[in-house]
Design a protein around this motif. Structure first.
Motif, short mmCIF file in Angstrom:
data_model
loop_
_atom_site.label_atom_id
_atom_site.label_comp_id
_atom_site.label_asym_id
_atom_site.label_seq_id
_atom_site.Cartn_x
_atom_site.Cartn_y
_atom_site.Cartn_z
N GLN A 40 103.49 59.64 35.69
CA GLN A 40 102.07 59.05 35.81
C GLN A 40 101.50 59.39 36.21
OE1 GLN A 40 103.13 55.77 34.36
NE2 GLN A 40 101.03 55.39 35.17
N ARG A 41 100.99 60.48 37.17
CA ARG A 41 99.73 61.47 37.85
C ARG A 41 99.30 62.04 36.61
NH1 ARG A 41 100.00 62.23 43.74
NH2 ARG A 41 101.59 60.70 44.62
N THR A 62 96.53 59.22 34.18
CA THR A 62 96.23 59.30 34.81
C THR A 62 94.84 61.01 34.53
OG1 THR A 62 96.94 57.32 36.18
CG2 THR A 62 94.39 58.35 36.24
N SER A 65 98.34 65.76 47.62
CA SER A 65 98.71 64.29 46.81
C SER A 65 99.86 64.31 46.06
CB SER A 65 97.10 64.10 46.49
OG SER A 65 97.95 64.91 44.97
N LEU A 66 100.50 65.13 45.66
CA LEU A 66 101.31 66.08 45.24
C LEU A 66 103.24 65.88 45.59
CD1 LEU A 66 99.58 68.34 42.45
CD2 LEU A 66 100.23 66.32 41.85
N LEU A 112 105.57 61.55 38.63
CA LEU A 112 104.58 63.16 38.56
C LEU A 112 104.18 63.20 36.79
CD1 LEU A 112 105.30 66.38 40.35
CD2 LEU A 112 103.91 64.90 40.77
N ARG A 130 94.38 67.61 46.94
CA ARG A 130 95.44 67.21 45.25
C ARG A 130 96.65 67.92 45.67
NH1 ARG A 130 93.07 63.74 44.87
NH2 ARG A 130 92.29 64.03 46.01
N MET A 182 95.60 69.27 39.12
CA MET A 182 96.38 68.37 39.46
C MET A 182 96.80 68.71 37.91
SD MET A 182 96.63 65.93 41.36
CE MET A 182 97.75 64.57 40.53
N ILE A 196 100.54 70.05 38.88
CA ILE A 196 102.09 68.90 37.97
C ILE A 196 102.58 69.49 37.54
CG2 ILE A 196 102.50 67.07 36.47
CD1 ILE A 196 100.10 65.74 38.00
#
Length: 616
Positions: free
Chosen positions: A323-324, A327, A49-50, A321, A46, A176, A180
């Motif tokens: 937008q991430r 989800t 992915s950021l 971020l 994770r 996440m 974030i």
């Protein structure tokens, strides 16, 4: 008949505290290595992915606009090149590398998390089944098979879904959100506060949903058990349904159970229809507000009460971020949904595990060995639960080689007397002894190993004839199986079958006749070679000629063993050493066939009716 809310099972289910916490304590902790490996891999995947949005923002501000030096969180400035070309190449490598790291550790996380989930559920399912096997007959008298199957199948599957999906998504959500939030605060703390404003509202909405969802999920799980019970009963009794032309009646009963399940499911879904869109709306608003405030900031300067500057790179990072952010926040509804479902299911699973068995092996119980076979009933009284006594002050004994016959009307308590010998139930008063040992003072396994039991309700497992004859003596060879079948007068019809002893009998032995099933059941008892034999109307489903042949074999088998025989046809027990006439749970007459005929009592009446010498 559906499950009742005040049954023993439901009472123990309602007492289960923090069922999911108990699931992790009892079953998750032994598999902690897989859980820990999965969590570490999840964090790395994770975090990786950021990285692309952060690198992209840094590249925009440094390489493309030249507004600020190349800068990444937690990395010293001296690590980065100073030329635009080198910074661009580094950005491309970091973005590509982050995708590779994300893919590799997502795979590792998925493998570890699934191993954890499925190993835990394997243990839960097998422990639940073992617990069910160790429960005594009182539990099964009270509960329906369909409801127990619902626990072992549906509820266990719900827990598997939770551990396999919801747990993974929860871990991803935590990482996440934390990652974030940290990056947004690093990039621009003021705009981050604007973006994160939706979280408290989401917490309130989630708390509201969980409070109202829990009882609805419990009702839904109970409805599944009721539906499974109705389906299982209807399918098991399909022959009776068809011969009674009751298809429409059974369809209506299944329809009613299915509709109750439908109503309880819709009750859950109606709540979800409010919660899930609400979470998605709050997450979407968070994204829209971030875009609006950030865009205004870039175009016109900081809107009050915000101050300072916002770089284009930071704005792009926020957009990506956020937008991430949307989800995983939107997935909270699914996680809570699966959590509440799993919570209700785990309460049912542990409710089953917590039901105590009333018939157990005492801690100081001894092995029953060197059995001669003397059986003694000493003033035995018994009743089912809170019901009135069905056995009242019954006493008799049988020495090795004796045959004691129990006769009397249906419902008199004859089968119950035999089941008490095997400790299917425990007596309320009095005692039953084998070779002078109270059956409650010896181990259950050793007691039942020395008793061969043939029920009037013959049961065969789906498998071959040989496998069914060997059940309980799994190491027996084919010669022993054949010899047992010959003693039960079953060998001839078995040999005539297409595959002989390897013929598949079907579920519950449906491919065989009642008499054939009964003879295989007798062969099973013969193969066990016990010192005590119990025959509960063991020849009720065979014709007279076959009955005579079987009876000869049983007489030979019981010659040097203790035999307790329940018979409806009195002709099969006329040579018994002692005949007990049972009515209303009491022994009203006892003696030999001749003695009871001479006394002119109840047995003489029954004999006369069957022999056709009295008016019916």
């Amino acid at each position: 008949m559906g499950a009742t809310e005040d049954s023993v099972f439901d009472q123990y289910r309602d007492r289960v505290e923090r069922p999911l916490g108990r699931l992790f304590r009892e079953y998750g902790v032994p598999e902690w290595e897989y859980f820990a490996l999965g969590m570490v891999a999840n964090v790395i995947a994770r975090v990786a992915s950021l990285l692309p949005p952060v690198v992209l923002g840094a590249a925009i501000d440094s390489v493309f606009t030249g507004d600020s030096p190349y800068d990444l969180p937690l990395a010293p400035a001296g690590w980065f090149p100073t030329t635009d070309a080198a910074q661009f190449e580094l950005s491309a490598l970091l973005i590509a590398g982050s995708f590779v790291v994300t893919a590799v550790f997502t795979y590792a996380y998925g493998v570890a998390a699934n191993l954890f989930a499925h190993r835990v559920m394997h243990e839960v399912r097998t422990d639940s089944f073992e617990k069910m096997q160790n429960l005594d007959m009182t539990f099964f008298d009270d509960k329906q098979t369909g409801e127990v199957m619902s626990v072992l199948n549906n509820d266990a599957s719900n827990l598997e879904v939770f551990l396999d999906n919801a747990l993974q998504n929860s871990a991803r959500l935590v990482v996440m959100l934390a990652g974030i939030t940290a990056i947004l605060l690093y990039e621009n703390a003021q705009l981050a506060v604007v973006t994160l404003t939706a979280i408290p509202l989401m917490v309130v909405l989630t708390s509201w949903f969980m409070k109202r969802a829990e009882p609805r999920y419990e009702r839904q799980r109970a409805a599944v058990g009721n539906l499974n019970t109705r389906l299982e009963n209807s399918l098991a009794g399909v022959e009776l349904v068809k011969t009674s032309a009751a298809e429409e009646y059974e369809t209506e009963r299944v329809t009613d159970a299915s509709y109750r399940f439908f109503q309880d499911t819709m009750d859950v879904l109606r709540l979800s229809y409010v919660y899930r869109p609400g979470m998605e709306l709050l997450a979407g608003i968070s994204f829209a507000v971030t875009f609006g405030v950030g865009g205004y900031w870039l175009l016109y300067g900081a809107p009050a009460p915000l101050t300072g500057t916002l770089s284009p790179g930071a704005f792009v990072t926020f957009i990506f971020l956020t937008q991430r952010f949307v989800t995983p926040l939107a997935e909270v509804s699914n996680i809570v949904d699966q959590y509440e479902n799993a919570k209700a299911s785990s309460a049912r699973v542990f409710g089953l595990m917590d039901v105590p068995a009333s018939v157990t092996t005492a801690p100081d119980a001894t092995e029953l060995a060197d059995v001669a076979g003397r059986v003694e009933y000493d003033h035995v009284t018994f009743g089912y639960g809170d019901d009135e006594d069905v056995i009242r002050d019954v006493s008799f004994d049988a020495d090795p080689g004796d045959t004691v016959a129990l006769v009397g009307p249906t419902g008199a308590g004859k089968s119950t007397l035999c089941k008490l010998l095997l400790r299917m139930y425990d007596v309320d008063d009095g005692a039953i002894r084998v070779d002078g040992h109270d059956v409650r003072d010896v181990t259950l396994d050793s007691l039942r190993e020395h008793i061969g039991y043939v029920s009037q309700d013959t049961f065969l497992f789906d498998g071959t004839i040989a496998e069914n004859v060997k059940y309980g003596r799994f190491d027996a060879d084919r010669d022993a199986v054949v010899a047992a079948a010959e003693a039960a007068d079953a060998h001839e019809f078995i040999e005539d079958l297409p595959d002989g002893y390897d013929t598949e009998v079907g579920e519950r032995g449906v491919k065989l006749s009642g008499g054939q099933r009964q003879r295989i059941s007798i062969a099973r008892a013969v193969l066990q070679d016990p010192e005590i034999l119990v025959f509960d109307e063991a020849t009720s489903d065979v014709d007279t000629e076959t009955e005579l042949r079987i009876q000869e074999s049983l007489d030979e088998l019981a010659a040097d063993r203790t035999a307790v025989v329940i018979a409806h046809r009195l002709s099969t027990v006329r040579d018994a050493d002692r005949i007990l006439v049972v009515e209303g749970g009491e022994v009203v007459e006892r003696g030999t066939h001749d003695e009871l005929l001479d006394s002119g009592g109840r047995y003489a009446d029954l004999w006369g009716v069957q022999a056709g010498t009295l008016d019916r």
